[in-house]
Design an enzyme around this catalytic site. Sequence first.
Site, PDB file in Angstrom:
ATOM      1  N   CYS A  17      38.655  36.806  41.286  1.00  0.00           N
ATOM      2  CA  CYS A  17      37.786  37.784  41.938  1.00  0.00           C
ATOM      3  C   CYS A  17      37.086  37.146  43.120  1.00  0.00           C
ATOM      4  CB  CYS A  17      36.784  38.317  40.940  1.00  0.00           C
ATOM      5  SG  CYS A  17      36.040  36.990  40.003  1.00  0.00           S
TER       6      CYS A  17
ATOM      7  N   GLU B 175      31.186  43.308  36.092  1.00  0.00           N
ATOM      8  CA  GLU B 175      31.508  42.426  37.223  1.00  0.00           C
ATOM      9  C   GLU B 175      32.874  42.858  37.712  1.00  0.00           C
ATOM     10  OE1 GLU B 175      29.367  40.619  38.639  1.00  0.00           O
ATOM     11  OE2 GLU B 175      27.859  40.731  37.059  1.00  0.00           O
TER      12      GLU B 175
HETATM   13  P1  NAD Z   1      41.617  46.209  35.490  1.00  0.00           P
HETATM   14  O1  NAD Z   1      40.429  46.978  35.940  1.00  0.00           O
HETATM   15  O2  NAD Z   1      42.954  46.743  35.765  1.00  0.00           O
HETATM   16  O3  NAD Z   1      41.548  45.986  33.909  1.00  0.00           O
HETATM   17  C1  NAD Z   1      40.382  45.458  33.288  1.00  0.00           C
HETATM   18  C2  NAD Z   1      40.331  45.981  31.859  1.00  0.00           C
HETATM   19  O4  NAD Z   1      40.094  47.384  31.889  1.00  0.00           O
HETATM   20  C3  NAD Z   1      41.623  45.774  31.075  1.00  0.00           C
HETATM   21  O5  NAD Z   1      41.302  45.433  29.739  1.00  0.00           O
HETATM   22  C4  NAD Z   1      42.279  47.134  31.153  1.00  0.00           C
HETATM   23  O6  NAD Z   1      43.163  47.385  30.091  1.00  0.00           O
HETATM   24  C5  NAD Z   1      41.072  48.054  31.092  1.00  0.00           C
HETATM   25  N1  NAD Z   1      41.301  49.381  31.672  1.00  0.00           N
HETATM   26  C6  NAD Z   1      42.233  49.746  32.581  1.00  0.00           C
HETATM   27  N2  NAD Z   1      42.071  51.052  32.898  1.00  0.00           N
HETATM   28  C7  NAD Z   1      41.026  51.502  32.180  1.00  0.00           C
HETATM   29  C8  NAD Z   1      40.354  52.753  32.086  1.00  0.00           C
HETATM   30  N3  NAD Z   1      40.735  53.809  32.808  1.00  0.00           N
HETATM   31  N4  NAD Z   1      39.291  52.849  31.271  1.00  0.00           N
HETATM   32  C9  NAD Z   1      38.878  51.777  30.564  1.00  0.00           C
HETATM   33  N5  NAD Z   1      39.464  50.560  30.603  1.00  0.00           N
HETATM   34  C10 NAD Z   1      40.530  50.432  31.402  1.00  0.00           C
HETATM   35  O7  NAD Z   1      41.444  44.728  36.101  1.00  0.00           O
HETATM   36  P2  NAD Z   1      42.457  43.502  36.001  1.00  0.00           P
HETATM   37  O8  NAD Z   1      43.648  43.782  36.855  1.00  0.00           O
HETATM   38  O9  NAD Z   1      42.662  43.076  34.596  1.00  0.00           O
HETATM   39  O10 NAD Z   1      41.560  42.371  36.693  1.00  0.00           O
HETATM   40  C11 NAD Z   1      41.476  42.249  38.077  1.00  0.00           C
HETATM   41  C12 NAD Z   1      40.199  42.868  38.612  1.00  0.00           C
HETATM   42  O11 NAD Z   1      39.090  42.287  37.959  1.00  0.00           O
HETATM   43  C13 NAD Z   1      39.997  42.593  40.095  1.00  0.00           C
HETATM   44  O12 NAD Z   1      39.490  43.746  40.706  1.00  0.00           O
HETATM   45  C14 NAD Z   1      38.963  41.474  40.106  1.00  0.00           C
HETATM   46  O13 NAD Z   1      38.199  41.408  41.287  1.00  0.00           O
HETATM   47  C15 NAD Z   1      38.130  41.823  38.918  1.00  0.00           C
HETATM   48  N6  NAD Z   1      37.440  40.660  38.382  1.00  0.00           N
HETATM   49  C16 NAD Z   1      36.123  40.527  38.672  1.00  0.00           C
HETATM   50  C17 NAD Z   1      35.424  39.424  38.199  1.00  0.00           C
HETATM   51  C18 NAD Z   1      33.968  39.248  38.515  1.00  0.00           C
HETATM   52  O14 NAD Z   1      33.331  38.399  37.898  1.00  0.00           O
HETATM   53  N7  NAD Z   1      33.427  40.005  39.439  1.00  0.00           N
HETATM   54  C19 NAD Z   1      36.083  38.461  37.435  1.00  0.00           C
HETATM   55  C20 NAD Z   1      37.431  38.646  37.149  1.00  0.00           C
HETATM   56  C21 NAD Z   1      38.102  39.755  37.626  1.00  0.00           C
END
Ligand code: NAD
Length: 541
Positions: free
Chosen positions: A327, A293
């Site tokens: 989100c 998501e």
């Molecule tokens: P992010 O993508 O920066 O991080 C999410 C997770 O991925 C973290 O645990 C991070 O450490 C890890 N991560 C970062 N880079 C990575 C890589 N290269 N490979 C593997 N893992 C990696 O997101 P965020 O800033 O924590 O959250 C915000 C984002 O999440 C926004 O884009 C938001 O829209 C989305 N979001 C979506 C939903 C939904 O239900 N659609 C819900 C909440 C948040």
Amino acid sequence: MSKAISQVPFAVNEPVRTYEPGSAEVKSLIATYKQMWKEKVEIPMNIGGKEVKTGEKVTLTSPQDHQHDLGFYHKGTMQHVDDAIKAAMEAKEKWNTLGWEHRAAIFLKAADLIAGPYRDRLNAATMIGQSKNVHQAEIDAACEFIDFLRFNVEFMTEMYAEQPISDQGIWNRAEYRPLEGFCFAVTPFNFTAIAGNLPTCMAMMGNVVVWKPSNNQIYSAKVIMDALTEAGLPGGVINMIFTDGKSTAEKVLAHPDFAALHFTGSTKVFQGMWKLMGDNIHNYKTYPRIVGETGGKDFIMVHPSANVEAVATGMVRGAFEYQGQKCSAASRAYIPRSLWNDVKKVMETQLASVKMGSPEDPSNFVNAVIDKNSFDKCKGYIERAQASKDAEVIFGGKCDDKKGWFVEPTVIETTNPKYESVCEEIFGPILSVYVYEDQDWKATLKLVDETSPYSLTGSIFAQDRYAIDEAYKALENAAGNFYINDKPTGAVVGQQPFGGARASGTNDKAGSKMNLLRWVSVRSVKETFVSPKDYRYPYLG
Ligand code: NAD
């Protein structure tokens, strides 16, 4: 326990505490906040049920005060990723063969612990570490997580009860096996409930999990792990590691026993991981389940028949609660020319009374954005809008990083429907408004559908039923969660299963049976009571 077909307690949504000024509940929560604010916390990883301290200490600070030292967490290396996978695989058999009632009991107990003795601590950790006000912390960290745990237990039993029909002389059964191998949960900073749900819903279905939370959510992740441990979750079932995201993904996704990814976060990170899984597909013992998501560019579409106050309130709450870091946050609004002046007036009056500051003061509606990256990103969009001939900052726009990462609720009005702030996910307290001519309603519906690659949430505001119907049809694929005369945020478990399609994710609806189905691999069993003893069928004579 397995000598009965047990029924689990009927799930109902956890009542949301109101935290009215002066109430006992707000006093208790703020006292816990103050206590946790001054104590120095030490947060180890949890691998195989053991606390793992590495000595590589990373200081924890708070978005509302980036110089405040809250303590530290222990950062892990790639050796700890290996250890977590090994611990999960070692825990697998015992966990898999434990009766489902025991699994259910552990997670129901965790829900009750969070509803009771852990509630203030989990909410306060979310307020301190992720800068949520009392209400935002309550609806996320306490209530939504409790709901996930209780409803998922109910969904699990409904699923188990779904069985095939049987012909005479045979008995057909469906067995909902956990996946072969281990699962990987990667969670975002913005919802404590999501961080808790992603690993626990997979574990609930009998799987073992490696869980990597966001570095910006580690304080509340610790409280989740404490509650799960007290609830009796056996060691190794969920292994929590604090390691670099990219290198962890490279290691985990190359492992032959990798069986599933449950991700919530940004679109780019998810797409990178999907690519890695493609590159490794020939290594896996089983095809992995992939649920992600991701981002959104959520809309509010307003018809000339809409109620002005309802629209303005939907905009203020939808765009600025939790600083627009949901989100589902409204980040683009399409308002008909005939309503714009009135909507703007009501919105400005409402925004003028919004207070911004630390969550320690419950009267603050807006708190800090999560970190410097987010602050700089928001500031960049605001400064470019101030300099652009296509856009004007009509409300807010001030950014102050002296003490915390504070960005004022900001409204950008643009005459260009493809202006950058209308199309790109900003993930901050910035709402873009495009005013359309009333006669362009149909064309604007098309514009809403085609403006962004995402399809997460969206709202239509109208009193005219034909207009609602028209928008409902025209925007069929523009949002996975669609709202009529309401803000596009605040989905409740069991009521509005959550998720989006297109670039927003695989739409496997967190908080529903649809999601749990992804974490099982069904075995169909046919038992014949009186087996044939001769190969010849009657037609052979
Ligand atoms: P992010 O993508 O920066 O991080 C999410 C997770 O991925 C973290 O645990 C991070 O450490 C890890 N991560 C970062 N880079 C990575 C890589 N290269 N490979 C593997 N893992 C990696 O997101 P965020 O800033 O924590 O959250 C915000 C984002 O999440 C926004 O884009 C938001 O829209 C989305 N979001 C979506 C939903 C939904 O239900 N659609 C819900 C909440 C948040």
